[in-house]
Motif scaffolding. Structure first.
Motif, PDB file in Angstrom:
ATOM      1  N   LEU A  87       6.745  -1.584  21.614  1.00  0.00           N
ATOM      2  CA  LEU A  87       8.103  -1.109  21.839  1.00  0.00           C
ATOM      3  C   LEU A  87       9.072  -2.267  21.664  1.00  0.00           C
ATOM      4  O   LEU A  87       8.752  -3.406  22.014  1.00  0.00           O
ATOM      5  N   ILE A  88      10.256  -1.971  21.136  1.00  0.00           N
ATOM      6  CA  ILE A  88      11.302  -2.988  21.081  1.00  0.00           C
ATOM      7  C   ILE A  88      12.609  -2.375  21.571  1.00  0.00           C
ATOM      8  O   ILE A  88      12.814  -1.160  21.485  1.00  0.00           O
ATOM      9  N   SER A  89      13.472  -3.225  22.080  1.00  0.00           N
ATOM     10  CA  SER A  89      14.762  -2.769  22.578  1.00  0.00           C
ATOM     11  C   SER A  89      15.636  -2.308  21.418  1.00  0.00           C
ATOM     12  O   SER A  89      15.687  -2.945  20.364  1.00  0.00           O
ATOM     13  N   GLY A  90      16.319  -1.178  21.618  1.00  0.00           N
ATOM     14  CA  GLY A  90      17.212  -0.654  20.594  1.00  0.00           C
ATOM     15  C   GLY A  90      16.569   0.321  19.648  1.00  0.00           C
ATOM     16  O   GLY A  90      17.249   0.856  18.760  1.00  0.00           O
ATOM     17  N   ALA A  91      15.273   0.587  19.795  1.00  0.00           N
ATOM     18  CA  ALA A  91      14.571   1.511  18.904  1.00  0.00           C
ATOM     19  C   ALA A  91      13.942   2.632  19.723  1.00  0.00           C
ATOM     20  O   ALA A  91      13.163   2.362  20.633  1.00  0.00           O
ATOM     21  N   PRO A  92      14.250   3.894  19.436  1.00  0.00           N
ATOM     22  CA  PRO A  92      13.684   5.016  20.189  1.00  0.00           C
ATOM     23  C   PRO A  92      12.316   5.445  19.677  1.00  0.00           C
ATOM     24  O   PRO A  92      11.971   6.619  19.721  1.00  0.00           O
ATOM     25  N   TYR A  93      11.556   4.492  19.160  1.00  0.00           N
ATOM     26  CA  TYR A  93      10.232   4.780  18.615  1.00  0.00           C
ATOM     27  C   TYR A  93       9.224   3.762  19.137  1.00  0.00           C
ATOM     28  O   TYR A  93       9.587   2.659  19.519  1.00  0.00           O
ATOM     29  N   ALA A  94       7.978   4.156  19.120  1.00  0.00           N
ATOM     30  CA  ALA A  94       6.877   3.255  19.445  1.00  0.00           C
ATOM     31  C   ALA A  94       5.952   3.158  18.240  1.00  0.00           C
ATOM     32  O   ALA A  94       5.713   4.165  17.550  1.00  0.00           O
ATOM     33  N   LEU A  95       5.458   1.972  17.974  1.00  0.00           N
ATOM     34  CA  LEU A  95       4.443   1.774  16.942  1.00  0.00           C
ATOM     35  C   LEU A  95       3.071   1.807  17.584  1.00  0.00           C
ATOM     36  O   LEU A  95       2.859   1.208  18.646  1.00  0.00           O
ATOM     37  N   ILE A  96       2.137   2.511  16.953  1.00  0.00           N
ATOM     38  CA  ILE A  96       0.760   2.616  17.444  1.00  0.00           C
ATOM     39  C   ILE A  96      -0.155   1.909  16.462  1.00  0.00           C
ATOM     40  O   ILE A  96      -0.124   2.183  15.259  1.00  0.00           O
ATOM     41  N   ALA A  97      -0.964   0.992  16.967  1.00  0.00           N
ATOM     42  CA  ALA A  97      -1.904   0.259  16.121  1.00  0.00           C
ATOM     43  C   ALA A  97      -3.240   0.140  16.852  1.00  0.00           C
ATOM     44  O   ALA A  97      -3.268  -0.042  18.067  1.00  0.00           O
ATOM     45  N   PRO A  98      -4.354   0.229  16.124  1.00  0.00           N
ATOM     46  CA  PRO A  98      -4.462   0.546  14.697  1.00  0.00           C
ATOM     47  C   PRO A  98      -4.353   2.054  14.447  1.00  0.00           C
ATOM     48  O   PRO A  98      -4.364   2.838  15.397  1.00  0.00           O
ATOM     49  N   ALA A  99      -4.286   2.428  13.175  1.00  0.00           N
ATOM     50  CA  ALA A  99      -4.220   3.846  12.801  1.00  0.00           C
ATOM     51  C   ALA A  99      -5.167   4.096  11.635  1.00  0.00           C
ATOM     52  O   ALA A  99      -5.331   3.225  10.771  1.00  0.00           O
ATOM     53  N   VAL A 100      -5.792   5.262  11.620  1.00  0.00           N
ATOM     54  CA  VAL A 100      -6.690   5.632  10.529  1.00  0.00           C
ATOM     55  C   VAL A 100      -6.110   6.845   9.796  1.00  0.00           C
ATOM     56  O   VAL A 100      -5.258   7.564  10.326  1.00  0.00           O
ATOM     57  N   PHE A 101      -6.579   7.069   8.596  1.00  0.00           N
ATOM     58  CA  PHE A 101      -5.983   8.048   7.683  1.00  0.00           C
ATOM     59  C   PHE A 101      -5.944   9.455   8.268  1.00  0.00           C
ATOM     60  O   PHE A 101      -4.910  10.135   8.218  1.00  0.00           O
ATOM     61  N   ILE A 102      -7.028   9.912   8.837  1.00  0.00           N
ATOM     62  CA  ILE A 102      -7.125  11.302   9.276  1.00  0.00           C
ATOM     63  C   ILE A 102      -6.169  11.609  10.415  1.00  0.00           C
ATOM     64  O   ILE A 102      -5.760  12.765  10.615  1.00  0.00           O
ATOM     65  N   GLU A 103      -5.759  10.595  11.189  1.00  0.00           N
ATOM     66  CA  GLU A 103      -4.871  10.820  12.328  1.00  0.00           C
ATOM     67  C   GLU A 103      -3.500  11.335  11.921  1.00  0.00           C
ATOM     68  O   GLU A 103      -2.835  12.022  12.701  1.00  0.00           O
ATOM     69  N   PHE A 104      -3.076  11.024  10.706  1.00  0.00           N
ATOM     70  CA  PHE A 104      -1.754  11.442  10.262  1.00  0.00           C
ATOM     71  C   PHE A 104      -1.689  12.938   9.965  1.00  0.00           C
ATOM     72  O   PHE A 104      -0.608  13.466   9.703  1.00  0.00           O
ATOM     73  N   GLY A 113       0.816  -1.208   0.000  1.00  0.00           N
ATOM     74  CA  GLY A 113       0.000   0.000   0.000  1.00  0.00           C
ATOM     75  C   GLY A 113       0.854   1.264   0.000  1.00  0.00           C
ATOM     76  O   GLY A 113       2.019   1.263   0.389  1.00  0.00           O
ATOM     77  N   PHE A 114       0.242   2.361  -0.446  1.00  0.00           N
ATOM     78  CA  PHE A 114       0.953   3.641  -0.497  1.00  0.00           C
ATOM     79  C   PHE A 114       1.076   4.282   0.887  1.00  0.00           C
ATOM     80  O   PHE A 114       2.065   4.951   1.186  1.00  0.00           O
ATOM     81  N   PHE A 115       0.069   4.080   1.724  1.00  0.00           N
ATOM     82  CA  PHE A 115      -0.043   4.859   2.952  1.00  0.00           C
ATOM     83  C   PHE A 115       0.374   4.049   4.177  1.00  0.00           C
ATOM     84  O   PHE A 115       0.170   2.830   4.223  1.00  0.00           O
ATOM     85  N   PRO A 116       0.948   4.711   5.183  1.00  0.00           N
ATOM     86  CA  PRO A 116       1.322   4.016   6.424  1.00  0.00           C
ATOM     87  C   PRO A 116       0.091   3.528   7.167  1.00  0.00           C
ATOM     88  O   PRO A 116      -0.906   4.243   7.264  1.00  0.00           O
ATOM     89  N   GLN A 117       0.163   2.310   7.698  1.00  0.00           N
ATOM     90  CA  GLN A 117      -0.979   1.726   8.402  1.00  0.00           C
ATOM     91  C   GLN A 117      -0.771   1.631   9.905  1.00  0.00           C
ATOM     92  O   GLN A 117      -1.635   1.158  10.630  1.00  0.00           O
ATOM     93  N   LEU A 118       0.408   2.049  10.372  1.00  0.00           N
ATOM     94  CA  LEU A 118       0.686   2.175  11.797  1.00  0.00           C
ATOM     95  C   LEU A 118       1.348   3.525  12.022  1.00  0.00           C
ATOM     96  O   LEU A 118       2.087   4.014  11.160  1.00  0.00           O
ATOM     97  N   LYS A 119       1.095   4.105  13.170  1.00  0.00           N
ATOM     98  CA  LYS A 119       1.750   5.368  13.502  1.00  0.00           C
ATOM     99  C   LYS A 119       3.076   5.082  14.193  1.00  0.00           C
ATOM    100  O   LYS A 119       3.203   4.139  14.960  1.00  0.00           O
ATOM    101  N   ASN A 120       4.045   5.937  13.931  1.00  0.00           N
ATOM    102  CA  ASN A 120       5.377   5.802  14.493  1.00  0.00           C
ATOM    103  C   ASN A 120       5.700   7.090  15.241  1.00  0.00           C
ATOM    104  O   ASN A 120       5.646   8.171  14.659  1.00  0.00           O
ATOM    105  N   THR A 121       6.006   6.998  16.519  1.00  0.00           N
ATOM    106  CA  THR A 121       6.278   8.211  17.290  1.00  0.00           C
ATOM    107  C   THR A 121       7.382   7.971  18.307  1.00  0.00           C
ATOM    108  O   THR A 121       7.606   6.837  18.740  1.00  0.00           O
TER     109      THR A 121
END
Length: 486
Positions: free
Chosen positions: A252-269, A226-234
């Protein structure tokens, strides 16, 4: 499952054979009560040596007066009476012992017993908490995540003092054994959504290695092409906490200074965290500006190409004269002229990202000015084209999510090709296809274009416009899967 033996040297040899680099493994031999052999094993630079000396070595050398060989369970007895670290456990097998040592824990082996003591003495080097350089906020917390998962979990727990908070840990990757965690609020997140997230994460456990959140994002999303991101990254704990209360989960995973947020919808971006700290009218104005900017990035150059090549009659005569006069003497046709400028902009943008921040910013600004001025004076590009392309570049910076901005920037190239081939009809067709794709996408069972399709009137209060906070501080109904739909 390989159990420990009562021969201490046999246990040490097995552990050394499992270690990827035994040269970093420290083996400290001591005698308990001047009689019983004991080895303390740890990986250098991953442990707090002072803690090992003060809470483990010193008590074992100076305080143990009993003949522990006559005790039924000497390892358990020593742990309960002499080891003063905050976390210690008894182990009877060698499974995952290498992983535990590489996490900064130390192992106490005692001769003539098939048990060992595993102590948490980790002091893994990590970056200090500081302000984000990417997700700038005018109002709100300044701290951002770091590469240490324990610190990141502490940042979230400090902001969510609720008995509904759940943290489930797991190991991802059979080779690098990356620590991961799913964070959610029990009773707030939809159970079906949560089960879907867990199922997809469990499915990738057996892969050789997982190094960052980008790996996970691509492996668990529903539409990998897909063209669009389906999880938010912050990298902002505040954003994670806000999404948790809306019925989402964070990864969250060790070694990554980011969190993935699921689910995500288009307007949130297109929504910023600071929108909720501003006054209502100001927040609505900013959101409308972002939507307008996204439309400009996607449609400005294709429509401009249509005006030059096909539909000049839709533009006022005075404006079209200015546009055509600016193109006198330009050797390139409109399509190649615009495409060349768009590619040059992307080269400058990507080049600036790969350089150190001060140099990259200078390259983006000075390089754009120099190239634009040189191309105009050389008669390769018209001033009007330069203005249109520059406007789209500036508009792309208003989209708060980088991945969404990158997706829209990419889509303007197919739109440009459609405009060149079919004119205004091609632009309409391309826009129609994009809308159809968005409507047919979903994120972990949640419609990607919610709450617009399917329409949910109550959730429209926090989309392009924003109602007062007392009307929107609740879990969105769009984030609940209807029975029979996955």
């Amino acid at each position: 499952m390989e159990h420990l033996s009562k021969n201490i040297y046999q246990n040490i040899n097995k552990i050394i054979s499992y270690m990827p680099n035994s040269s970093t493994l420290v083996k400290r031999e001591i005698l308990i009560n001047k009689k019983t052999k004991c080895f303390i094993l740890y990986v250098t630079n991953l442990c707090n040596r002072k803690s090992i000396e003060l809470h483990i070595i010193s008590p074992l050398l100076n305080k143990v007066k009993e003949d522990i060989e006559t005790i039924d369970s000497p390892a358990e007895y020593i742990m309960q009476n002499y080891i003063s670290v905050s976390e210690a456990t008894i182990i009877k097998h060698l499974n995952n012992i290498t992983v535990e040592l590489l996490r900064g824990k130390c192992l106490i082996l005692i001769d003539k017993t098939n048990q060992a003591i595993l102590c948490d003495t980790s002091d893994i080097p990590h970056r200090n908490i500081q302000e984000s350089n990417i997700e700038k906020t005018l109002r709100g917390g300044r701290e951002c995540f770091v590469e240490n998962i324990e610190i990141n979990l502490a940042l979230i727990q400090n902001k969510v003092k609720s008995n509904k908070l759940r943290i489930e840990r797991m190991i991802l990757g059979t080779e690098n054994n990356t620590d991961a965690a799913i964070i959610y609020l029990d009773g707030v997140i939809d159970p079906v959504v949560l089960d879907t997230i867990k199922f997809k994460l469990n499915r990738i456990k057996k892969l050789p290695y997982i190094l960052c959140t980008g790996y996970i994002e691509q492996l668990i999303e529903d539409f990998p092409y897909g063209f669009f991101p389906q999880l938010k990254n912050t990298e902002k704990p505040d954003k994670v906490v806000s999404d948790l209360f809306q019925g989402k989960a964070a990864i969250l995973i060790s070694g990554a200074p980011y969190a993935l947020i699921a689910p995500a919808v288009f307007i949130e971006f297109f929504q910023g965290f600071e929108d909720y700290s501003q006054r209502i009218l100001t927040s609505v104005f900013v959101r409308l500006t972002r939507i307008l900017s996204a439309m400009l990035v996607l449609l400005a150059t294709p429509i401009y190409l249509c005006v030059l090549s096909y539909t000049s009659q839709i533009v006022p005569i005075k404006l079209i004269k200015v546009i055509y006069n600016s193109r006198l003497g330009i050797p390139l046709p409109p399509f190649l002229e615009i495409l060349t400028m768009e590619i040059a902009v992307e080269l400058l943008r990507e080049g600036g990202l790969r350089l150190p921040t001060p140099i990259g910013q200078t390259l983006g600004i000075v390089g754009g000015i120099v190239i634009g001025e040189a191309a105009t004076k050389a008669g390769l590009v018209s001033p009007t084209t330069l203005v249109v392309v520059s406007t789209t570049v500036i508009a792309s910076f208003l989209i708060p999510n980088y991945e969404m901005a990158l997706s829209i920037r990419f889509l303007r190239f197919p739109m440009l090709i459609l405009a060149h081939m079919f004119g205004l009809l091609g632009v309409i067709l391309g826009f129609y296809l994009i809308v159809i794709i968005i409507i047919n996408m979903n994120s972990f069972g949640i419609p990607y274009f919610a709450p617009f399709a399917p329409l949910n009137y109550s959730d429209l209060k926090d989309t392009v416009i924003r109602f007062p906070l007392d009307k929107i501080l609740r879990k969105p109904k769009s984030l609940k899967i209807k029975k029979g739909k996955i």
